[in-house]
Structures are given as C-alpha cells and as structure tokens.
Design a protein around this motif. Sequence first.
Motif, PDB file in Angstrom:
ATOM      1  N   LYS A   1       8.503   2.883 -10.841  1.00 20.46           N
ATOM      2  CA  LYS A   1       7.720   1.646 -10.712  1.00 20.46           C
ATOM      3  C   LYS A   1       6.287   1.958 -10.281  1.00 20.46           C
ATOM      4  O   LYS A   1       5.756   1.371  -9.348  1.00 20.46           O
ATOM      5  CB  LYS A   1       8.387   0.684  -9.725  1.00 20.46           C
ATOM      6  CG  LYS A   1       9.778   0.253 -10.140  1.00 20.46           C
ATOM      7  CD  LYS A   1      10.348  -0.741  -9.166  1.00 20.46           C
ATOM      8  CE  LYS A   1      11.743  -1.155  -9.596  1.00 20.46           C
ATOM      9  NZ  LYS A   1      12.333  -2.139  -8.699  1.00 20.46           N
ATOM     10  N   GLU A   2       5.667   2.903 -10.978  1.00 27.44           N
ATOM     11  CA  GLU A   2       4.339   3.363 -10.572  1.00 27.44           C
ATOM     12  C   GLU A   2       3.285   2.253 -10.563  1.00 27.44           C
ATOM     13  O   GLU A   2       2.383   2.267  -9.728  1.00 27.44           O
ATOM     14  CB  GLU A   2       3.875   4.561 -11.414  1.00 27.44           C
ATOM     15  CG  GLU A   2       3.724   4.299 -12.888  1.00 27.44           C
ATOM     16  CD  GLU A   2       4.984   4.529 -13.699  1.00 27.44           C
ATOM     17  OE1 GLU A   2       4.953   4.222 -14.893  1.00 27.44           O
ATOM     18  OE2 GLU A   2       5.983   5.002 -13.157  1.00 27.44           O
ATOM     19  N   ILE A   3       3.398   1.278 -11.449  1.00 19.65           N
ATOM     20  CA  ILE A   3       2.439   0.161 -11.442  1.00 19.65           C
ATOM     21  C   ILE A   3       2.582  -0.640 -10.151  1.00 19.65           C
ATOM     22  O   ILE A   3       1.591  -1.021  -9.519  1.00 19.65           O
ATOM     23  CB  ILE A   3       2.640  -0.752 -12.672  1.00 19.65           C
ATOM     24  CG1 ILE A   3       2.422   0.013 -13.977  1.00 19.65           C
ATOM     25  CG2 ILE A   3       1.717  -1.971 -12.589  1.00 19.65           C
ATOM     26  CD1 ILE A   3       1.034   0.563 -14.170  1.00 19.65           C
TER      27      ILE A   3
ATOM     28  N   LYS B   1       1.070   1.383  -7.357  1.00 21.74           N
ATOM     29  CA  LYS B   1      -0.390   1.361  -7.465  1.00 21.74           C
ATOM     30  C   LYS B   1      -0.950   0.048  -6.919  1.00 21.74           C
ATOM     31  O   LYS B   1      -1.892   0.042  -6.120  1.00 21.74           O
ATOM     32  CB  LYS B   1      -0.805   1.568  -8.921  1.00 21.74           C
ATOM     33  CG  LYS B   1      -2.309   1.590  -9.151  1.00 21.74           C
ATOM     34  CD  LYS B   1      -2.604   1.813 -10.633  1.00 21.74           C
ATOM     35  CE  LYS B   1      -4.071   1.981 -10.922  1.00 21.74           C
ATOM     36  NZ  LYS B   1      -4.889   0.811 -10.692  1.00 21.74           N
ATOM     37  N   LEU B   2      -0.384  -1.066  -7.340  1.00 27.84           N
ATOM     38  CA  LEU B   2      -0.866  -2.375  -6.882  1.00 27.84           C
ATOM     39  C   LEU B   2      -0.677  -2.543  -5.374  1.00 27.84           C
ATOM     40  O   LEU B   2      -1.544  -3.088  -4.684  1.00 27.84           O
ATOM     41  CB  LEU B   2      -0.155  -3.495  -7.641  1.00 27.84           C
ATOM     42  CG  LEU B   2      -0.501  -3.595  -9.127  1.00 27.84           C
ATOM     43  CD1 LEU B   2       0.403  -4.609  -9.820  1.00 27.84           C
ATOM     44  CD2 LEU B   2      -1.967  -3.950  -9.323  1.00 27.84           C
TER      45      LEU B   2
ATOM     46  N   LYS C   1      -7.592  -2.495   0.202  1.00 23.86           N
ATOM     47  CA  LYS C   1      -8.600  -3.563   0.227  1.00 23.86           C
ATOM     48  C   LYS C   1      -8.418  -4.472   1.447  1.00 23.86           C
ATOM     49  O   LYS C   1      -9.399  -4.907   2.050  1.00 23.86           O
ATOM     50  CB  LYS C   1      -8.560  -4.349  -1.070  1.00 23.86           C
ATOM     51  CG  LYS C   1      -9.082  -3.516  -2.231  1.00 23.86           C
ATOM     52  CD  LYS C   1      -9.214  -4.283  -3.499  1.00 23.86           C
ATOM     53  CE  LYS C   1      -9.641  -3.487  -4.688  1.00 23.86           C
ATOM     54  NZ  LYS C   1     -10.177  -2.208  -4.544  1.00 23.86           N
ATOM     55  N   ARG C   2      -7.173  -4.727   1.806  1.00 22.70           N
ATOM     56  CA  ARG C   2      -6.884  -5.583   2.967  1.00 22.70           C
ATOM     57  C   ARG C   2      -7.512  -5.013   4.243  1.00 22.70           C
ATOM     58  O   ARG C   2      -7.937  -5.744   5.117  1.00 22.70           O
ATOM     59  CB  ARG C   2      -5.373  -5.719   3.129  1.00 22.70           C
ATOM     60  CG  ARG C   2      -4.953  -6.598   4.265  1.00 22.70           C
ATOM     61  CD  ARG C   2      -3.457  -6.752   4.273  1.00 22.70           C
ATOM     62  NE  ARG C   2      -3.042  -7.503   5.440  1.00 22.70           N
ATOM     63  CZ  ARG C   2      -1.820  -7.593   5.871  1.00 22.70           C
ATOM     64  NH1 ARG C   2      -0.851  -6.982   5.216  1.00 22.70           N
ATOM     65  NH2 ARG C   2      -1.518  -8.278   6.936  1.00 22.70           N
TER      66      ARG C   2
ATOM     67  N   LYS D   1     -10.228   4.984  -5.101  1.00 27.16           N
ATOM     68  CA  LYS D   1      -9.642   4.802  -6.427  1.00 27.16           C
ATOM     69  C   LYS D   1      -8.159   5.164  -6.368  1.00 27.16           C
ATOM     70  O   LYS D   1      -7.777   6.164  -5.755  1.00 27.16           O
ATOM     71  CB  LYS D   1     -10.361   5.690  -7.434  1.00 27.16           C
ATOM     72  CG  LYS D   1      -9.824   5.555  -8.835  1.00 27.16           C
ATOM     73  CD  LYS D   1     -10.572   6.459  -9.805  1.00 27.16           C
ATOM     74  CE  LYS D   1      -9.944   6.344 -11.185  1.00 27.16           C
ATOM     75  NZ  LYS D   1     -10.543   7.269 -12.125  1.00 27.16           N
ATOM     76  N   VAL D   2      -7.331   4.357  -7.019  1.00 25.45           N
ATOM     77  CA  VAL D   2      -5.890   4.632  -7.108  1.00 25.45           C
ATOM     78  C   VAL D   2      -5.560   4.766  -8.596  1.00 25.45           C
ATOM     79  O   VAL D   2      -5.900   3.897  -9.391  1.00 25.45           O
ATOM     80  CB  VAL D   2      -5.050   3.498  -6.476  1.00 25.45           C
ATOM     81  CG1 VAL D   2      -3.560   3.826  -6.578  1.00 25.45           C
ATOM     82  CG2 VAL D   2      -5.454   3.266  -5.025  1.00 25.45           C
ATOM     83  N   SER D   3      -4.920   5.871  -8.967  1.00 25.76           N
ATOM     84  CA  SER D   3      -4.568   6.082 -10.363  1.00 25.76           C
ATOM     85  C   SER D   3      -3.158   6.653 -10.474  1.00 25.76           C
ATOM     86  O   SER D   3      -2.556   7.048  -9.484  1.00 25.76           O
ATOM     87  CB  SER D   3      -5.570   7.027 -11.033  1.00 25.76           C
ATOM     88  OG  SER D   3      -5.530   8.294 -10.413  1.00 25.76           O
TER      89      SER D   3
END
Length: 89
Positions: free
Chosen positions: A59-61, A64-65, A72-73, A80-82
Amino acid sequence: MYKNPQYKTEKEFRYLSFHRIESEKVKLDEREIPHLYVETPPDLFRKGVEIVIGPKAEKEIDIKLDIEYRLKRYGFNDIKVSISKAKYR
C-alpha cells in the motif's frame, strides 16, 4: 545493516532509536488501534531531504500520503516523499 548494491544511488541512512517500552519517550498515537512512536529530532527533516518508500512496502500510495500529511501537519513543507523505482527481489 547491509544494503543491496542496486540501491546505492539512494544514499540512504537509517535512523534507529531504542527505548524501553515504559520510557516516557514512547508514545501512542490517536488511531482507533494506537501505534507506538518516538518523536524524531527536527534536524532529521531539513530542507532538501527526500523520503523514499521502499519497493517491498505494501500500500505504498497510502504510506506516501500518510507521511506527506504528517510532515505538512508539523510544518515540514520542503520534504519530498517518493516511491522507489527499484525492483525488489
């Protein structure tokens, strides 16, 4: 720790922190089923750093999210996250 030569371009480092479970540094998050965590030092996330999700991650997406949201919080807007393009054997 050993690293496959295929990943040498990632120039990664791993941050490990060991604490006893009863340590005040070990905290619980606010999920329905809480996860343990230890706060990382702020200098770990300086401008220009990239977090790469490894090829074995499920579940890499979603991962990442989640990482982007948490960064950001807490005001880490320049990270950067990739997702790794390397193949996992």
